[in-house]
Design a protein around this motif. Sequence first.
Motif, mmCIF file in Angstrom:
data_model
loop_
_atom_site.group_PDB
_atom_site.id
_atom_site.type_symbol
_atom_site.label_atom_id
_atom_site.label_comp_id
_atom_site.label_asym_id
_atom_site.label_seq_id
_atom_site.Cartn_x
_atom_site.Cartn_y
_atom_site.Cartn_z
ATOM 1 N N LEU A 1 43.056 45.078 32.233
ATOM 2 C CA LEU A 1 42.553 44.932 33.600
ATOM 3 C C LEU A 1 41.537 43.799 33.575
ATOM 4 N N ASN A 2 41.626 42.947 34.581
ATOM 5 C CA ASN A 2 40.806 41.748 34.585
ATOM 6 C C ASN A 2 40.160 41.579 35.959
ATOM 7 N N ASN A 3 38.951 42.096 36.090
ATOM 8 C CA ASN A 3 38.230 42.010 37.367
ATOM 9 C C ASN A 3 39.038 42.635 38.512
ATOM 10 N N LEU A 4 39.463 43.867 38.292
ATOM 11 C CA LEU A 4 40.260 44.575 39.308
ATOM 12 C C LEU A 4 39.366 45.115 40.425
ATOM 13 N N ASN A 5 39.768 44.836 41.661
ATOM 14 C CA ASN A 5 39.103 45.396 42.837
ATOM 15 C C ASN A 5 40.127 46.171 43.650
ATOM 16 N N VAL B 1 50.786 48.170 50.477
ATOM 17 C CA VAL B 1 51.217 47.999 49.094
ATOM 18 C C VAL B 1 50.250 47.055 48.389
ATOM 19 N N THR B 2 49.870 47.420 47.175
ATOM 20 C CA THR B 2 49.054 46.547 46.338
ATOM 21 C C THR B 2 49.904 46.085 45.160
ATOM 22 N N VAL B 3 49.936 44.786 44.957
ATOM 23 C CA VAL B 3 50.697 44.245 43.834
ATOM 24 C C VAL B 3 49.723 43.861 42.726
ATOM 25 N N LEU B 4 49.889 44.494 41.562
ATOM 26 C CA LEU B 4 49.069 44.142 40.400
ATOM 27 C C LEU B 4 49.820 43.134 39.547
ATOM 28 N N HIS B 5 49.056 42.235 38.956
ATOM 29 C CA HIS B 5 49.632 41.262 38.036
ATOM 30 C C HIS B 5 48.539 40.820 37.078
ATOM 31 N N GLN B 6 48.824 40.907 35.789
ATOM 32 C CA GLN B 6 47.866 40.514 34.753
ATOM 33 C C GLN B 6 46.486 41.130 34.974
ATOM 34 N N GLY B 7 46.511 42.402 35.347
ATOM 35 C CA GLY B 7 45.266 43.158 35.403
ATOM 36 C C GLY B 7 44.419 42.978 36.638
ATOM 37 N N SER B 8 44.914 42.242 37.625
ATOM 38 C CA SER B 8 44.162 42.195 38.887
ATOM 39 C C SER B 8 45.106 42.198 40.073
ATOM 40 N N VAL B 9 44.537 42.276 41.266
ATOM 41 C CA VAL B 9 45.355 42.366 42.473
ATOM 42 C C VAL B 9 45.892 40.976 42.813
ATOM 43 N N THR C 1 33.513 46.538 31.877
ATOM 44 C CA THR C 1 32.603 46.159 32.962
ATOM 45 C C THR C 1 33.175 46.685 34.269
ATOM 46 N N GLY C 2 32.335 46.680 35.297
ATOM 47 C CA GLY C 2 32.784 47.081 36.619
ATOM 48 C C GLY C 2 32.300 48.466 36.983
ATOM 49 N N SER C 3 32.612 48.884 38.207
ATOM 50 C CA SER C 3 32.190 50.202 38.653
ATOM 51 C C SER C 3 33.328 50.932 39.351
ATOM 52 N N VAL C 4 33.281 52.245 39.258
ATOM 53 C CA VAL C 4 34.283 53.089 39.913
ATOM 54 C C VAL C 4 33.536 54.218 40.605
ATOM 55 N N TYR C 5 33.610 54.246 41.936
ATOM 56 C CA TYR C 5 32.908 55.260 42.721
ATOM 57 C C TYR C 5 33.877 56.087 43.541
ATOM 58 N N PHE C 6 33.560 57.362 43.633
ATOM 59 C CA PHE C 6 34.273 58.304 44.481
ATOM 60 C C PHE C 6 33.331 58.555 45.663
ATOM 61 N N GLY C 7 33.712 58.077 46.842
ATOM 62 C CA GLY C 7 32.746 58.049 47.927
ATOM 63 C C GLY C 7 31.643 57.070 47.563
ATOM 64 N N VAL D 1 36.531 45.710 37.723
ATOM 65 C CA VAL D 1 36.815 46.469 36.498
ATOM 66 C C VAL D 1 37.624 45.644 35.495
ATOM 67 N N THR D 2 37.093 45.580 34.297
ATOM 68 C CA THR D 2 37.770 44.901 33.195
ATOM 69 C C THR D 2 37.922 45.868 32.024
ATOM 70 N N VAL D 3 39.123 45.916 31.485
ATOM 71 C CA VAL D 3 39.398 46.741 30.303
ATOM 72 C C VAL D 3 40.084 45.857 29.268
#
Length: 248
Positions: free
Chosen positions: A23-27, A218-226, A61-67, A13-15
């Motif tokens: 957000l820069n290629n967030l997974n 714990v997930t650490v985000l930085h500059q829009g990605s993990v 870009t990217g996708s977001v799915y619930f299940g 996901v990119t915003v």
Amino acid sequence: DTTHGTILYVEGVTVSFDGFRALNNLNLYIDEGELRCIIGPNGAGKTTMMDVITGKTKPDTGSVYFGQQINLLELSEHQIARGGIGRKFQKPTIFEALSVYENLELATAADKRVWWTLTQQLNSAQKYRIDEVLLQIGLAEHRYKNAGALSHGQKQWLEIGMLLMQSPRVLLVDEPVAGMTGEETEKTAELLLSLAGKHSVIVVEHDMKFVRSIARKVTVLHQGSVLTEGTMDQVQNDPKVIEVYLGE
Ligand code: ADP
């Protein structure tokens, strides 16, 4: 052995806002029933991530799915909220002039803004659910109190209770203990831990002591990605994380 599947898939996901990538290629993958803490310095993209999951912001870009079946990018913010992803903002949106009970009653309604739902008879399942939620949020003995008369912490719990009335599969919670006393913070930790298992709970929080007290992962985000993921000990000893926080 209960295998919990993945409930939320955020992939690539990119915003961008005016060319700046919030957000820069967030997974991000969230398991059913897990309690996940998301941390990261200011501007890391935490709020934007919540906005994407709840449909407030649609990514470039990217996708977001619930299940595996439900494409959240095709749904509106309202549909997502109604469909099982609850979001607690920092500022509670409770109705201060109504009692705790009436607030929960109102939250059972399809549309919280429809005042006449208050005059409808609740069915016994709904009444049972309110009693259950009152116990969960620790406000059973305050059910007839005006919400405006509650303490800061109690108001936050009521807000969580209102979300619980919709039986969400995923609950996003933004800085739940900001402004709370030590005792309220402890109670909030207990509450969030008790919700995990039944719901997937995603907590965005700055208070590291609090995160340590509740987090399994714990997930650490930085500059829009993990930047990294792991236990609190793992991420706090990660040189990448130390560098990012020292630079704040
Ligand atoms: P966090 O919640 O981790 O502090 P945000 O998701 O709020 O981070 O912001 C990530 C980056 O995107 C920040 O640099 C912020 O200034 C920028 N940003 C967020 N929302 C907008 C917007 N609506 N317009 C322009 N820039 C934004």
